[in-house]
Structures are given as structure tokens and as C-alpha cells.
Design a protein around this motif. Structure first.
Motif, mmCIF file in Angstrom:
data_model
loop_
_atom_site.group_PDB
_atom_site.id
_atom_site.type_symbol
_atom_site.label_atom_id
_atom_site.label_comp_id
_atom_site.label_asym_id
_atom_site.label_seq_id
_atom_site.Cartn_x
_atom_site.Cartn_y
_atom_site.Cartn_z
ATOM 1 N N TRP A 309 12.133 15.948 6.406
ATOM 2 C CA TRP A 309 12.089 17.365 6.768
ATOM 3 C C TRP A 309 10.680 17.943 6.695
ATOM 4 O O TRP A 309 10.337 18.862 7.439
ATOM 5 N N ASP A 310 9.848 17.391 5.811
ATOM 6 C CA ASP A 310 8.485 17.909 5.677
ATOM 7 C C ASP A 310 7.598 17.508 6.855
ATOM 8 O O ASP A 310 6.452 17.966 6.965
ATOM 9 N N SER A 313 8.574 20.082 12.399
ATOM 10 C CA SER A 313 8.010 21.417 12.599
ATOM 11 C C SER A 313 9.106 22.450 12.855
ATOM 12 O O SER A 313 10.192 22.113 13.327
ATOM 13 N N PRO A 314 8.828 23.718 12.561
ATOM 14 C CA PRO A 314 9.799 24.775 12.860
ATOM 15 C C PRO A 314 10.143 24.827 14.348
ATOM 16 O O PRO A 314 11.279 25.117 14.720
ATOM 17 N N LEU A 317 12.502 21.913 15.171
ATOM 18 C CA LEU A 317 13.798 22.237 14.581
ATOM 19 C C LEU A 317 14.511 23.300 15.422
ATOM 20 O O LEU A 317 15.729 23.262 15.590
ATOM 21 N N ARG A 324 19.317 21.857 12.961
ATOM 22 C CA ARG A 324 19.340 23.144 12.261
ATOM 23 C C ARG A 324 20.626 23.283 11.438
ATOM 24 O O ARG A 324 20.602 23.730 10.286
ATOM 25 N N LYS A 327 20.486 20.997 8.424
ATOM 26 C CA LYS A 327 19.585 21.528 7.403
ATOM 27 C C LYS A 327 20.284 22.628 6.607
ATOM 28 O O LYS A 327 20.219 22.661 5.367
ATOM 29 N N THR A 340 9.598 22.270 5.237
ATOM 30 C CA THR A 340 9.384 22.313 6.679
ATOM 31 C C THR A 340 7.984 21.803 6.986
ATOM 32 O O THR A 340 7.052 22.040 6.219
#
Length: 354
Positions: A309-310, A313-314, A317, A324, A327, A340
Motif C-alpha cells: 500500500w505504501d 499512489s492516491p 487507488l 479502494r 483498503k 499511501t
């Protein structure tokens, strides 16, 4: 298998001139027992409820294909912009990609669609490489094969279905859902070739979600460049092969012993992918099939263990609904907020008509 199963020789004909294989004998990849890992508990709701299977009466093929091509063009433009950003830590990948794309165009060893830039190249001899892939012991023994949706692996998808195997293929760029499953029993001799295309997958495939209990025996990925000595691989730069692999790990469908195969032209073999610069989510390959040979890489590069997840990118996602929802589900169940990744520029995503 159904007695009425009709075996087709080739949906996508091989070139008339066969390229001879090397005289060096090929080794069979040892059969590795794959213990079936426990699956996560079922989702509280179906994550792909909005990706219900469409019937022939409501599926608009022309509109789907036009929209797919438009989104592909936008994605290629975005990747071209990304490759030109100064100071990008992944710039070295774009240097290798551009060298291979330029080489394939200059030597005319690519087929439609062209130019090959910012694509998984549809290389000359792709059908021959696919035939070699189908002769691998790991392919013969596989009951379910995950194959990327790109053009050079179209014959691999055909050979998977025509061999009576279950085909798992991602919906293009994971825009409309997750994976689709196709089986020969779902098709007819008249529709099997179409089912191997992106339009056919959307038309005939059965959408599944992350809660699906499915065991994948073999993974086939497309590549822009691959190192035969280390198994290091570069895709076209969007990261979907890594996301798909991570989600299959989350589902418990694959593990470290699941073989990963790629098919490429011999000119796509390189020796300058620095292993120390690869990221934790980069997917290596165990076997390479070209039109002239089969290479077992014996890669020592660790395979990704799930979704990172790191690194997500937003913006990425925001494009993939199933991620989404996953998550939110994990955050709700654990009571902790997932990290994120850094922001990135992505092409716009068009809305589809239901």
C-alpha cells in the motif's frame, strides 16, 4: 472433458518459416508441490457486484473497443510524460524501455499495434513463442493459468482455453472490475478466438472478486525487457502486473512456488537491469520463452508477498474501485489506517455506460 470438445489447431497462424531452436537441450522445470494456503474470510459483500456479466443483447462491442483504445492512447501519453520527468528514480527503467522499443521499430520485428512504444510489444514470432510455452511441463500440468491481456500473449490465451484449462485474465487496467474467468465449456468453436481478445473477455468472461476461492497454477506476463540471467523484468511502466500479482497473493491463489513465465522476442533480452534498483513489488520471471529458445532463469529475486500500500499512489487507488474497497475493508477490520504511496500523474479514466 466433454466428448464434444473440439480441438482447434491454431487460432492465430504460425509463420510459414519456422525459426530453429538452439541445439542446447532444454531442462524441464521440476514439479514443485504447491500447498494450498488458507483463504481469507469471505467479504461481507461482493466487491464486483457492479461488474455483472453482460449478455450479448446488451454488450456494445464497438463502443467498448472505441473506449478501450481511447483510454490506451491516454495512458501511453501519460507514460511518455512520466518518462521525461527529470529526477525520476525510475528513469533508468525508461531508458531501457525506450531502447528496446526503438530497436524493435528500427528492425521491424513488431506487429500490429504499432508503434510499439508504451506497449507490451506484439513481437514477430509471438505465436511460435506461445507454442514453446505450451510445451512446458508446468503448462501441461496447470489447470488454471493467469495470462495478461496484451496482444503478444493472445495465442497463449487460445492455447490455454483450447487445452481445456481455466483462463484467468485481468480486465484491461482493472478499470471495470478485477479478473474474468473463461473456460472452454463457456464457449463454442465460433467464439473461442474472439474470447481471446479484450472485447471477448468482457463479452464472454465471468467476473470474479477478491473473495473468490481459486487456485492459479501458472502465471504468464508480458514484458518489454527481461534479463535471462537474473529473471529481472520490465513491463510497460504502469505497474498492473505487480498489482495483479499482489492481489492474487492476498487471495491465497498463488505463492512463491507458482511459476511465472514471459514470452518475448530474442531482441528483448537484456543484461543491464540492476537488481539492486528493483522495488519490492517488482515481479521476476522463472521462465522465458522466445521464438528460438526456452530459458530457465533460476531467479533469486524475491517475489512480492502481497499488496504494498505504501507504493500505491492516491491517483492509482482512485482509478481502481476494487482496491479502494479492499483498503476500506482492511482498515475497518483492523482499526488502523493503511499507508499511501507518493502522488503520481495518471491519464483520465472515462466513464462507462451500464
Amino acid at each position: 472433458m466433454d466428448a464434444q470438445l473440439l480441438k482447434l489447431s491454431h487460432a492465430f497462424p504460425l509463420p510459414i518459416k519456422w525459426i530453429p531452436a538452439t541445439s542446447k537441450p532444454l531442462l524441464n522445470l521440476p514439479s514443485i508441490p504447491q500447498p494450498k494456503p488458507p483463504f481469507p474470510p469471505p467479504f461481507s459483500r461482493n466487491l464486483t457486484a457492479t461488474a455483472a456479466r453482460r449478455s450479448d443483447a446488451t454488450f456494445d462491442e464497438a463502443a467498448y473497443e472505441a473506449e478501450r483504445l481511447r483510454l490506451d492512447a491516454a495512458a501511453r501519453d501519460s507514460m511518455a510524460e512520466q518518462s521525461a520527468i527529470e529526477g525520476d528514480p525510475k528513469a533508468w527503467k525508461w531508458v531501457i524501455r525506450k531502447r528496446i522499443w526503438d530497436l524493435m521499430e528500427a528492425r521491424n520485428i513488431a506487429q500490429f499495434p504499432r508503434p510499439v512504444h508504451h506497449r507490451i510489444p506484439n513481437f514477430t514470432g509471438a505465436a511460435v513463442a506461445a507454442q514453446k510455452l505450451s510445451e512446458l511441463q508446468v503448462f501441461k500440468e496447470a489447470k488454471c493459468v493467469k495470462v495478461n491481456p496484451d496482444t503478444p500473449q493472445k495465442q497463449v490465451r487460445f492455447l490455454t482455453l483450447n487445452g481445456g484449462k481455466k483462463l484467468l485474465t485481468p480486465q484491461p487496467r482493472l478499470r471495470t472490475g478485477f479478473f474474468s474467468v473463461l473456460e472452454y465449456s463457456m464457449l463454442s468453436p465460433d467464439t473461442i478466438k474472439e474470447a481471446c481478445t479484450s472485447v471477448g473477455v468482457a463479452k464472454y468472461g465471468k467476473p470474479i472478486g477478491l473473495e473468490e476461492k481459486i487456485k492459479v497454477d501458472l502465471i504468464v506476463v508480458g514484458s518489454v525487457a527481461v534479463d535471462p540471467k537474473t529473471g529481472a523484468r520490465l513491463g510497460k511502466g504502469e505497474g498492473f502486473a505487480e498489482l495483479e500479482y499482489g492481489m492474487l497473493r492476498y487471495m491465497g491463489s498463488i505463492d512463491d512456488s507458482t511459476p511465472i513465465v514471459t514470452s518475448v522476442h530474442d531482441e528483448q533480452l537484456v543484461d543491464d537491469i540492476p537488481i539492486d534498483k528493483l522495488l519490492v513489488h517488482d515481479v521476476p520471471v522463472d521462465i522465458i520463452c522466445t521464438p528460438t529458445r526456452v530459458i530457465f532463469t533460476n531467479t533469486s529475486i524475491p517475489k512480492p508477498q502481497g499488496i504494498y500500500w505504501d507504493k500505491l499512489s492516491p491517483e492509482k487507488l482512485g482509478q481502481i474501485k476494487i482496491l479502494r474497497e479492499l483498503k476500506r475493508k482492511i482498515e475497518r477490520e483492523t482499526g488502523e489506517k493503511l499507508p499511501t504511496g507518493p502522488s503520481e500523474k495518471l491519464p483520465p479514466t472515462a466513464r462507462r455506460k451500464r
